[in-house]
Structures are given as structure tokens and as C-alpha cells.
Design an enzyme around this catalytic site. Sequence first.
Site, PDB file in Angstrom:
ATOM      1  N   SER A  60     -11.547  -1.297   0.778  1.00 31.27           N
ATOM      2  CA  SER A  60     -10.047  -1.209   1.312  1.00 31.27           C
ATOM      3  C   SER A  60      -9.974  -1.719   2.694  1.00 31.27           C
ATOM      4  O   SER A  60      -8.823  -2.094   3.243  1.00 31.27           O
ATOM      5  CB  SER A  60      -9.656   0.438   1.350  1.00 31.27           C
ATOM      6  OG  SER A  60      -9.138   0.669  -0.183  1.00 31.27           O
ATOM      7  N   HIS A  86      -3.645   6.272   3.286  1.00 27.09           N
ATOM      8  CA  HIS A  86      -4.233   4.977   3.158  1.00 27.09           C
ATOM      9  C   HIS A  86      -3.560   3.785   3.631  1.00 27.09           C
ATOM     10  O   HIS A  86      -4.066   2.861   4.315  1.00 27.09           O
ATOM     11  CB  HIS A  86      -4.280   4.767   1.446  1.00 27.09           C
ATOM     12  CG  HIS A  86      -5.496   3.657   1.291  1.00 27.09           C
ATOM     13  ND1 HIS A  86      -4.913   2.299   0.985  1.00 27.09           N
ATOM     14  CD2 HIS A  86      -6.679   3.769   0.990  1.00 27.09           C
ATOM     15  CE1 HIS A  86      -6.209   1.841   0.541  1.00 27.09           C
ATOM     16  NE2 HIS A  86      -7.077   2.620   0.643  1.00 27.09           N
ATOM     17  N   ASP A 144       0.990  -1.185   0.066  1.00 24.57           N
ATOM     18  CA  ASP A 144      -0.058   0.039  -0.002  1.00 24.57           C
ATOM     19  C   ASP A 144       0.903   1.186  -0.172  1.00 24.57           C
ATOM     20  O   ASP A 144       2.119   1.047  -0.073  1.00 24.57           O
ATOM     21  CB  ASP A 144      -0.956   0.182   1.158  1.00 24.57           C
ATOM     22  CG  ASP A 144      -2.241   0.488   0.892  1.00 24.57           C
ATOM     23  OD1 ASP A 144      -2.204   1.829   0.614  1.00 24.57           O
ATOM     24  OD2 ASP A 144      -3.359  -0.159   1.028  1.00 24.57           O
TER      25      ASP A 144
END
Length: 550
Positions: free
Chosen positions: A345, A190, A158
Site C-alpha cells: 500500500s 489508510h 482510498d
Amino acid sequence: MAPQTGVVAGRSRGYGAAVRRVGVSALVLLLAATGSSAAHAAKAAGAPRLMARPGVLELMALRHHRYALIQTARGANLRGATLVSRRLSLWRVPSVVISRVGLGLSARGVVRAIEPDRTLAPLRVSEEPLVGREWWRAAVGADRVTPPGPGKLVTVIDTGLDVTHPEFAGRPNTRLLDQQSTTGPEDEAHGTAVTSVVAAPENGIGLAGIYPQADLAEWDSGAMFVSDVIAGIEHALDAGQGVINMSFGFDGFDQFLADEVDVAFGSGTLLVAAAGNDFLEGNAQHSPASLPHVLTVAATNEESRSSFFSNRSLAVDLAAPGEDIPVAVPTWESASGYATAAGTSFSSPLVAGAAAWVWTRRPELAVTQVFDLMRWSAADIDVPGFDEDTGWGLLDVPAALTDAAPAVDPGEPNDDVYDILAGKLFRRAHPALTSPGRARATVDARLDVTEDPEDVYRVWVPAHRRIAIHVAVSADADVELWNATTASVLVTGAARRKHLLDGSGFDGKHAENVAYRNNTARGAYVFLDVYLPARGASSAQYRATVATVR
């Protein structure tokens, strides 16, 4: 891989009739709609992976891309290029460079394939100040069982992890596979948020992930080119067998990423990916979520209903909470260091962390068993059986810890000749069913319309002898036998007529039989192909029995 229904004893589950009507052609249509080349779309749905030398068309495809990915002959060393995957002999090169020298390298046999190095994007819906609680624990049963200490590795690919955050500063059992960065665009938060859902520790502050003491590895994928993701998978494999979480996606298909996924799965690593968040904006089928051998996760809300944004498709394997999820974020994102988030996610890392937890408690399981256990142990929601919204149902940690393990699905990945021969995806060839010292063999395996639609095996035929193969099936599956020189079991036209030795394609549960006599003076390997036909069943189990006869 498909639910156990018939030939081999096990828990009986299956796709609904509506899914069976769709058949294998669904994935072809979905991928064709992305704008990828016909060959690439077809491969993702089980078409040939042929190794024609790249030419002008491949170079023209690089015009709008800054970088290219090139696959070289093993052992080649490209000056000025960056090695992305030693397992695939894959390099990253500026497109302007390869555009000048690509045809020459191809003609000399140095370059075997070329693809654009496309960019990916994290999948996120929203984040807002933390006002909720970790309601997801009760939803997935994590409040009824105690997670173990460190065990199976969980790698998060990520954006970077904020290692100064109170949840991760000094966290034990944390490996940084490259330099981590959380400065830059908004999406740089994120990676920290996703990781906190997996493995935020029980340290008396903030929140706790689903597997607080997980052995955690982090790969900062930076700008998130395809090459960054492939490199992340490479480093994860170097770090050790385990689970990889991928909460990102892009439209279309990239052959090299699909190959790296197969290499990872064949090496015993479980890959988990988010289904995507754009159901209301076209419901695009994202990669890697749409690839075979990837556990694809959709999102649910507090009522255990499919989230309004969660993508729907046959590729969805199971669902996990994905709304109002408490997460840790860098302080530049939120002064408190925490927020609530929504998106697949955050569903995906719940499944990834739970899978590592289950695998740590059940270390004897093979990767194919863990893959199917996680989805088949899910709690059925929505319509009975499989549905495209939530797959087999909602993540159920206690059930995954206690349900009977599915049988091993042997030889995976073995979707085509390319997967099982030495020097292609893997350095060593897959073990053959029969060999010069083994005249008979039986194999029990299973097929699944999106995860594993094709199984290919090598079979030895001695000189002046005949092989007879009987395949008992639990649902409609067909069988073909191909000669030793075919590049793929999916070639068509003149190539099919040249290489196909025998075939059997009865409808329904009728057993299939193929045979071949080797009239030459030398023994040879041929290829047995068991597959789900178009407009046929969406899953099947089978038992293939191979006998060498006079």
C-alpha cells in the site's frame, strides 16, 4: 507494451527464460483459480468481451451481494439507480430491485450487462509508533534530485483524507473530489497514510512525501465497493489527466472495473496499484493490480530485497520500499499523528508520486511511454532481468528523469474489437491503419504477456481489391485477420471458422504474412490481430506493414 528489443531501436531488456516458458496461459490459470466465471477469467487474460444479454445466471450471481452494477444502453436513465460511470453507462442498483425487474429490462434491451457490486479492502500489513526515518529517499534516488512544483495531477482513491491533520490542513493544490471521512473502522486511517507518502508537504513538521508540491486530488471510496472505485476513477478523469493510485485489491475479476481501467488508460491516465501483501497466505492475484494497463508495484526492505509479505506474479512491474515507512495518520490512530507502516500500500504511492514528478518534468511523454519508462528505468535487483518478486527492479527516480523515452505504443488499449469500435468502450472508433483515402500504412508497436498481450487494428479493404500484411517480429508473435462482423478476435469453434479470414503462426522470429481479397462491390473494414501465442514469447516488438494491391 514490452521492452524494446529489435524491430525498433531502443534499450534492450527482456523477460528471463523462465518467464517465457510460462507464456500467456499463466494469467488464465491465476484468474481461473479465483472462482470468477470462466468467461470473466478468460477476458482478463485476453478472451472475448461479448455482449450477450444478461439472464437468470447473472441474476442468481447477485444473491449474496447487497448491490448490483448494471450497464445500460447509452442514453437510458434508470429511476432510483445511482450513476457510477457515464463513460460506461454504468449504474448501481440494490440487488433486490434488479432481481425483480432485471429480466424484463434485459429483454427490452435496456440492460446490457449485470455484475455483483463486490467490496474491496485496503492492503495493509502493520502500523506502529513512528520510530524510523524516511530511508526510502536514498533507496529510490529521491535525495539526489529536486521535485518540481505542481504539475501532473495525482489522484488517491482510498479511504478518506484527514484534512485537519497538520500535514494537510491548508495544504495548497489539494482537491477533494467528494466528502472525506476518517471515522469508523481502523482502515479509515489508510487513506491519510497513503496520501502522506505521495504528497505530504515540506512544511517543517512531520514528514514529506515523494512529491511534496504535487497537484493532489482525493476520492474517499467509503465502503469500497467496486462501484465506489469506478466512480473514483470517473471523477479523477473529470479532474484531469494524470496518475491514479490504488492501494487496495480484491480476489477475482470484475469486468466493469477492467473496462473503466481501459477507458482511463485510453484517455491518457496512468494507473498504479499495489501488488498485495498476502504472499505467505496464498499469494492471491489481486485486482486491479493483475489487470492489463495497470502499473503494479511490489515492496522491498532496506536491503533492497523483496519484502516477505509482498505478492509475486508476472503482473509485478517494479518495486519500491514498503517496510518501516513513516506516514501521517489521524490522531485517533496515533496521538502523535504519525506512525511507521509496512505494505505494498505504501510502495504504490511512492511510484505514483514519482511517476507524476517524472511526467511533470517530461510533459511531452504519452501515457504508454511513462508506463514503460517507470518500469524499464528501475534499478535491477535480485536475479538479473525481470523477476516475479520485484518486476524490472527498484524504483529509480533519477534514471526515470534522464533515461531515453521508449517509443509510443500506439492505439492502446486495443486488446480486442470491443476496445476499438465506436460506441463500445469509447464513443469514437480508433483510427484505422488504412482507409478509403489511405492505401498503405506501417505501425511499430509492442506486446507484453500481462500488460498488453494483444493488439487489434481496423484495416480498410476496397471493393475488388486485396490487402497484404507483413509483420516483422522481434520474438514469437502470431497474426490473424478477421472479417468485419466478428464480435471478438478470440472467439472459438464455429464462430472462429465463420469469421477468421487468414492466419500466420510461425515459431520464433519468423516474419508473419496474411492477406485477404474483397470480392464484393463494397469496401469494408477488417480486423488485424497481432498477439503473443500461448507457450510463446512473453514480450515482442513488431512492425506491421499494410499494402492495398490489385
